[in-house]
Motif scaffolding. Sequence first.
Motif, PDB file in Angstrom:
ATOM      1  N   SER A  76       0.828  -1.202   0.000  1.00 12.77           N
ATOM      2  CA  SER A  76       0.000   0.000   0.000  1.00 12.77           C
ATOM      3  C   SER A  76       0.869   1.261   0.000  1.00 12.77           C
ATOM      4  O   SER A  76       0.596   2.218  -0.728  1.00 12.77           O
ATOM      5  N   ASN A  79       2.576   1.586  -3.404  1.00 10.70           N
ATOM      6  CA  ASN A  79       1.584   1.926  -4.424  1.00 10.70           C
ATOM      7  C   ASN A  79       1.108   3.371  -4.286  1.00 10.70           C
ATOM      8  O   ASN A  79       0.787   4.022  -5.280  1.00 10.70           O
ATOM      9  N   ASN A  80       1.086   3.896  -3.064  1.00 12.79           N
ATOM     10  CA  ASN A  80       0.742   5.296  -2.848  1.00 12.79           C
ATOM     11  C   ASN A  80       1.813   6.202  -3.473  1.00 12.79           C
ATOM     12  O   ASN A  80       1.500   7.211  -4.109  1.00 12.79           O
ATOM     13  N   ARG A  82       3.623   5.343  -5.973  1.00 11.12           N
ATOM     14  CA  ARG A  82       3.407   5.189  -7.412  1.00 11.12           C
ATOM     15  C   ARG A  82       2.323   6.140  -7.907  1.00 11.12           C
ATOM     16  O   ARG A  82       2.490   6.815  -8.928  1.00 11.12           O
ATOM     17  N   LEU A  83       1.223   6.220  -7.189  1.00 15.54           N
ATOM     18  CA  LEU A  83       0.133   7.116  -7.596  1.00 15.54           C
ATOM     19  C   LEU A  83       0.598   8.573  -7.639  1.00 15.54           C
ATOM     20  O   LEU A  83       0.268   9.313  -8.567  1.00 15.54           O
ATOM     21  N   LYS A  86       2.759   9.105 -10.669  1.00 18.00           N
ATOM     22  CA  LYS A  86       1.925   9.169 -11.881  1.00 18.00           C
ATOM     23  C   LYS A  86       1.339  10.575 -12.036  1.00 18.00           C
ATOM     24  O   LYS A  86       1.253  11.108 -13.138  1.00 18.00           O
ATOM     25  N   LYS A 106       2.400  -8.386  -3.676  1.00 19.86           N
ATOM     26  CA  LYS A 106       1.801  -8.059  -4.975  1.00 19.86           C
ATOM     27  C   LYS A 106       1.965  -6.571  -5.256  1.00 19.86           C
ATOM     28  O   LYS A 106       1.532  -5.735  -4.481  1.00 19.86           O
ATOM     29  N   GLN A 108       0.966  -5.121  -8.295  1.00 26.54           N
ATOM     30  CA  GLN A 108       0.310  -5.128  -9.589  1.00 26.54           C
ATOM     31  C   GLN A 108       0.086  -3.729 -10.136  1.00 26.54           C
ATOM     32  O   GLN A 108      -0.129  -3.554 -11.325  1.00 26.54           O
ATOM     33  N   GLU A 109       0.140  -2.736  -9.276  1.00 29.44           N
ATOM     34  CA  GLU A 109      -0.091  -1.376  -9.730  1.00 29.44           C
ATOM     35  C   GLU A 109       1.112  -0.800 -10.477  1.00 29.44           C
ATOM     36  O   GLU A 109       0.976   0.155 -11.213  1.00 29.44           O
ATOM     37  N   PHE A 110       2.288  -1.372 -10.253  1.00 27.08           N
ATOM     38  CA  PHE A 110       3.470  -0.898 -10.975  1.00 27.08           C
ATOM     39  C   PHE A 110       3.458  -1.473 -12.384  1.00 27.08           C
ATOM     40  O   PHE A 110       3.003  -2.589 -12.609  1.00 27.08           O
ATOM     41  N   ASP A 111       3.969  -0.701 -13.307  1.00 24.63           N
ATOM     42  CA  ASP A 111       4.000  -1.161 -14.694  1.00 24.63           C
ATOM     43  C   ASP A 111       5.000  -2.291 -14.888  1.00 24.63           C
ATOM     44  O   ASP A 111       4.816  -3.141 -15.747  1.00 24.63           O
ATOM     45  N   LYS A 144       4.330  -6.930 -16.026  1.00 22.90           N
ATOM     46  CA  LYS A 144       4.001  -6.642 -14.638  1.00 22.90           C
ATOM     47  C   LYS A 144       4.408  -7.772 -13.709  1.00 22.90           C
ATOM     48  O   LYS A 144       4.092  -8.921 -13.941  1.00 22.90           O
TER      49      LYS A 144
END
Length: 148
Positions: A76, A79-80, A82-83, A86, A106, A108-111, A144
């Motif tokens: 989490s 991924n935050n 990452r957001l 972006k 996991k 999965q949000e990363f390319d 991915k």
Amino acid sequence: MKFSEIEINLWDEHREYLDTCLLPFTGLTGEENPMETTKALEELRDMLDLVEIPFNGRVVTYPTVHFHQEEEQLASYLNNIRLNLKKQGFTYLILITHQTEMDKLKFQEFDLFLMPDEKEQDLVSLKDEISNKVQALWNNKSGKGESV
């Protein structure tokens, strides 16, 4: 290219070409002695070289996330980040680590998620494999979460 090497006029002029962000992750817990910490940093540096050098001019390396949170929170947290990256305009986000135990989490949000395989690979084959995965990402082919 390191984030700190980009001047405002370069960013404004070349933003569309600097479309890939590389987020390094060391995975330290604080339980490592100085020699183990040094080894982890050197291993990550070696992996970064396999992306930064051949793709200089398109990839921007952000500061390394060094310390590991509890596993439930780690995905989490990353991924935050990452957001937020972006939102800065990066089209592709690559998470790179040398920690082989990261495969159970996991991302999965990363390319693209680059980490070494448990089995040892020689540097030449690892370089080729990483190069192929990054190019496949840019060619809109899935990469991915794959280990290298």
